[in-house]
Design a protein around this motif. Structure first.
Motif, PDB file in Angstrom:
ATOM      1  N   GLY A 204       4.636  58.534  42.072  1.00  0.00           N
ATOM      2  CA  GLY A 204       3.786  57.353  42.253  1.00  0.00           C
ATOM      3  C   GLY A 204       3.109  56.967  40.948  1.00  0.00           C
ATOM      4  N   ALA A 205       2.644  57.981  40.218  1.00  0.00           N
ATOM      5  CA  ALA A 205       1.962  57.728  38.945  1.00  0.00           C
ATOM      6  C   ALA A 205       2.934  57.117  37.954  1.00  0.00           C
ATOM      7  CB  ALA A 205       1.390  59.028  38.389  1.00  0.00           C
ATOM      8  N   LEU A 206       4.158  57.623  37.941  1.00  0.00           N
ATOM      9  CA  LEU A 206       5.127  57.148  36.953  1.00  0.00           C
ATOM     10  C   LEU A 206       5.620  55.733  37.261  1.00  0.00           C
ATOM     11  CD1 LEU A 206       6.999  60.514  36.295  1.00  0.00           C
ATOM     12  CD2 LEU A 206       5.148  59.469  34.968  1.00  0.00           C
ATOM     13  N   LEU A 207       5.427  55.288  38.514  1.00  0.00           N
ATOM     14  CA  LEU A 207       5.771  53.902  38.858  1.00  0.00           C
ATOM     15  C   LEU A 207       4.698  52.926  38.364  1.00  0.00           C
ATOM     16  CD1 LEU A 207       7.079  54.164  42.541  1.00  0.00           C
ATOM     17  CD2 LEU A 207       8.387  53.489  40.517  1.00  0.00           C
ATOM     18  N   ASN A 208       3.548  53.481  37.960  1.00  0.00           N
ATOM     19  CA  ASN A 208       2.438  52.633  37.553  1.00  0.00           C
ATOM     20  C   ASN A 208       2.104  52.792  36.081  1.00  0.00           C
ATOM     21  OD1 ASN A 208       1.086  51.177  40.024  1.00  0.00           O
ATOM     22  ND2 ASN A 208       1.860  53.143  40.750  1.00  0.00           N
ATOM     23  N   THR A 209       3.133  52.787  35.256  1.00  0.00           N
ATOM     24  CA  THR A 209       2.931  53.015  33.822  1.00  0.00           C
ATOM     25  C   THR A 209       2.042  51.945  33.193  1.00  0.00           C
ATOM     26  OG1 THR A 209       5.069  51.990  33.547  1.00  0.00           O
ATOM     27  CG2 THR A 209       4.994  54.363  33.249  1.00  0.00           C
ATOM     28  N   ASP A 210       2.091  50.711  33.712  1.00  0.00           N
ATOM     29  CA  ASP A 210       1.277  49.628  33.136  1.00  0.00           C
ATOM     30  C   ASP A 210      -0.205  49.982  33.173  1.00  0.00           C
ATOM     31  OD1 ASP A 210       3.570  48.310  32.827  1.00  0.00           O
ATOM     32  OD2 ASP A 210       3.116  46.651  34.203  1.00  0.00           O
ATOM     33  N   HIS A 211      -0.627  50.505  34.313  1.00  0.00           N
ATOM     34  CA  HIS A 211      -2.036  50.869  34.467  1.00  0.00           C
ATOM     35  C   HIS A 211      -2.429  51.898  33.400  1.00  0.00           C
ATOM     36  CE1 HIS A 211      -5.829  52.082  36.276  1.00  0.00           C
ATOM     37  NE2 HIS A 211      -5.416  53.329  36.194  1.00  0.00           N
ATOM     38  N   PHE A 212      -1.611  52.924  33.262  1.00  0.00           N
ATOM     39  CA  PHE A 212      -1.956  53.992  32.318  1.00  0.00           C
ATOM     40  C   PHE A 212      -1.794  53.529  30.871  1.00  0.00           C
ATOM     41  CE2 PHE A 212      -0.913  56.360  36.242  1.00  0.00           C
ATOM     42  CZ  PHE A 212      -2.142  56.972  36.419  1.00  0.00           C
ATOM     43  N   GLN A 213      -0.883  52.602  30.654  1.00  0.00           N
ATOM     44  CA  GLN A 213      -0.712  52.030  29.312  1.00  0.00           C
ATOM     45  C   GLN A 213      -1.991  51.277  28.914  1.00  0.00           C
ATOM     46  OE1 GLN A 213       1.788  52.293  27.172  1.00  0.00           O
ATOM     47  NE2 GLN A 213       1.133  50.747  25.692  1.00  0.00           N
ATOM     48  N   ASP A 214      -2.546  50.513  29.868  1.00  0.00           N
ATOM     49  CA  ASP A 214      -3.790  49.780  29.593  1.00  0.00           C
ATOM     50  C   ASP A 214      -4.932  50.734  29.244  1.00  0.00           C
ATOM     51  OD1 ASP A 214      -2.480  47.466  30.186  1.00  0.00           O
ATOM     52  OD2 ASP A 214      -3.332  47.226  32.201  1.00  0.00           O
ATOM     53  N   LEU A 215      -4.875  51.942  29.781  1.00  0.00           N
ATOM     54  CA  LEU A 215      -5.987  52.883  29.588  1.00  0.00           C
ATOM     55  C   LEU A 215      -5.688  53.932  28.520  1.00  0.00           C
ATOM     56  CD1 LEU A 215      -7.181  53.525  33.251  1.00  0.00           C
ATOM     57  CD2 LEU A 215      -7.930  51.793  31.634  1.00  0.00           C
ATOM     58  N   ARG A 216      -4.742  53.635  27.625  1.00  0.00           N
ATOM     59  CA  ARG A 216      -4.329  54.674  26.681  1.00  0.00           C
ATOM     60  C   ARG A 216      -5.412  55.043  25.666  1.00  0.00           C
ATOM     61  NH1 ARG A 216      -2.290  50.082  25.507  1.00  0.00           N
ATOM     62  NH2 ARG A 216      -2.293  49.279  23.385  1.00  0.00           N
ATOM     63  N   THR A 217      -6.462  54.208  25.558  1.00  0.00           N
ATOM     64  CA  THR A 217      -7.562  54.560  24.660  1.00  0.00           C
ATOM     65  C   THR A 217      -8.565  55.482  25.351  1.00  0.00           C
ATOM     66  OG1 THR A 217      -8.760  52.595  25.358  1.00  0.00           O
ATOM     67  CG2 THR A 217      -7.402  52.395  23.376  1.00  0.00           C
ATOM     68  N   ARG A 218      -8.212  55.931  26.554  1.00  0.00           N
ATOM     69  CA  ARG A 218      -9.111  56.828  27.303  1.00  0.00           C
ATOM     70  C   ARG A 218      -8.378  58.120  27.628  1.00  0.00           C
ATOM     71  NH1 ARG A 218     -13.626  54.349  29.567  1.00  0.00           N
ATOM     72  NH2 ARG A 218     -13.806  52.142  29.062  1.00  0.00           N
ATOM     73  N   PRO A 219      -8.298  59.018  26.648  1.00  0.00           N
ATOM     74  CA  PRO A 219      -7.500  60.242  26.819  1.00  0.00           C
ATOM     75  C   PRO A 219      -8.222  61.366  27.554  1.00  0.00           C
ATOM     76  CG  PRO A 219      -8.383  60.137  24.593  1.00  0.00           C
ATOM     77  CD  PRO A 219      -8.855  58.895  25.281  1.00  0.00           C
ATOM     78  N   ASN A 220      -9.473  61.120  27.946  1.00  0.00           N
ATOM     79  CA  ASN A 220     -10.228  62.163  28.661  1.00  0.00           C
ATOM     80  C   ASN A 220     -10.298  61.826  30.146  1.00  0.00           C
ATOM     81  OD1 ASN A 220     -10.885  63.785  26.389  1.00  0.00           O
ATOM     82  ND2 ASN A 220     -12.301  62.164  25.756  1.00  0.00           N
TER      83      ASN A 220
END
Ligand code: C5P
Ligand code: MG
Length: 284
Positions: A204-220
């Motif tokens: 499920g997480a891997l289907l939502n790469t856009d969301h995590f891409q948007d948050l890539r400046t938040r590594p914590n």
């Protein structure tokens, strides 16, 4: 951190928890994102000795379905929930059985021709209960502009209604879940997209790469869950630096404690509050 002295708190490596927290405090709230499960993590497991409903249960207990359907869904719950929390079976062994549970339950729900415009009332009349301290939790993250992802194998339409009615569906909240698909007349005809159950949150997480891409400046990442499957909710996070995993151990505490201690940094045994997750207030 006084919250970590609560009697419900168990940690295998308290030193490591301190280090992760220190590192996050130093990096600041603009490097943090929160990923949380919904049922039995944001909502209570029990209140006054009585079990609280999951998002599925909210529908099951409502007057939107017939008593015959209720009976069938309760039968499924009695078969599959003990399997969900059974420590003697591996995740691999449980996975197909969990798919079976979700699929059968969704098929039964679709047969009920549930109307979209009646969902809000069903939620309002239900015994759904968020954990103590939920308002502080949601408001604090919103004030600090920390993104909050609710990643749930429950029913998206129902859980959204729960947080909307609680007045905490703030702008920083995003939901990934199983959503209902209604026809033109507003009657349930199917569930949308790929099924999310407790053991495929990684997919499920891997289907939502856009969301995590948007948050890539938040590594914590601060992750909250109540099932071992919830540990995979952060598998899509990009450039992950630190992750603090907080796990609610609601049921079969003695049987499951070791497994939870081995996987979650902080284990909250029979804790119906969000007091420990609220330590996020120190990261500002
Ligand atoms: O939000 P979360 O990912 O926790 O949702 C999954 C929960 O929903 C599981 O813990 C499971 O016990 C519950 N469930 C249910 N009825 C179903 C399927 C799952 O109450 N038909
Ligand atoms: Mg859960």
């Amino acid at each position: 951190i006084p919250e970590l002295s609560n009697p419900s708190v168990c940690m295998k490596d308290p030193q490591r928890v301190q280090e992760i927290l220190q590192s996050m405090v130093k990096a600041g709230s603009n490097t943090v994102q929160v990923i949380t499960d919904f049922d039995m993590t944001l909502t209570r497991f029990a209140y006054n000795g009585k079990r609280c409903p999951t998002s599925h249960n909210i529908l099951e207990n409502s007057n939107l379905i017939t008593s015959d359907c209720k009976e069938k869904l309760t039968e499924l719950l009695n078969i599959y929930y003990p399997i969900e929390i059974d420590t003697s079976r591996s995740a691999e062994e449980k996975l197909p059985l969990m798919v079976e549970w979700w699929t059968k339950a969704h098929e039964l729900l679709v047969e009920q021709k549930i109307r979209k415009d009646l969902l809000a009332t069903a939620v309002r009349e239900s015994d759904a209960m968020l954990r103590e301290g939920f308002k502080r939790f949601f408001d604090c993250l919103n004030q600090q502009n920390i993104p909050l992802l609710i990643f749930s194998a429950g029913i998206g339409d129902i859980l959204e209604e729960v947080i909307r009615q609680a007045g905490i569906f703030h702008r920083n909240v995003k939901v990934i879940s199983n959503y209902m698909d209604f026809d033109e007349s507003g009657v349930l005809r199917a569930f949308k997209g790929e099924l999310i159950h407790i053991y495929n949150k990684r997919e499920g997480a891997l289907l939502n790469t856009d969301h995590f891409q948007d948050l890539r400046t938040r590594p914590n990442v601060v992750l909250l869950g109540d099932s071992l499957g919830d540990l995979h909710m952060a598998d899509g996070v990009q450039d992950l630096k630190n992750i603090l995993k907080i796990g609610f151990l609601n049921d079969k505490v003695e049987d499951r404690k070791q497994a939870y201690l081995d996987s979650y940094d902080i284990v909250l045994a029979k804790d119906e509050t969000l007091d420990v997750p609220n330590l996020l207030k120190y990261i500002s």
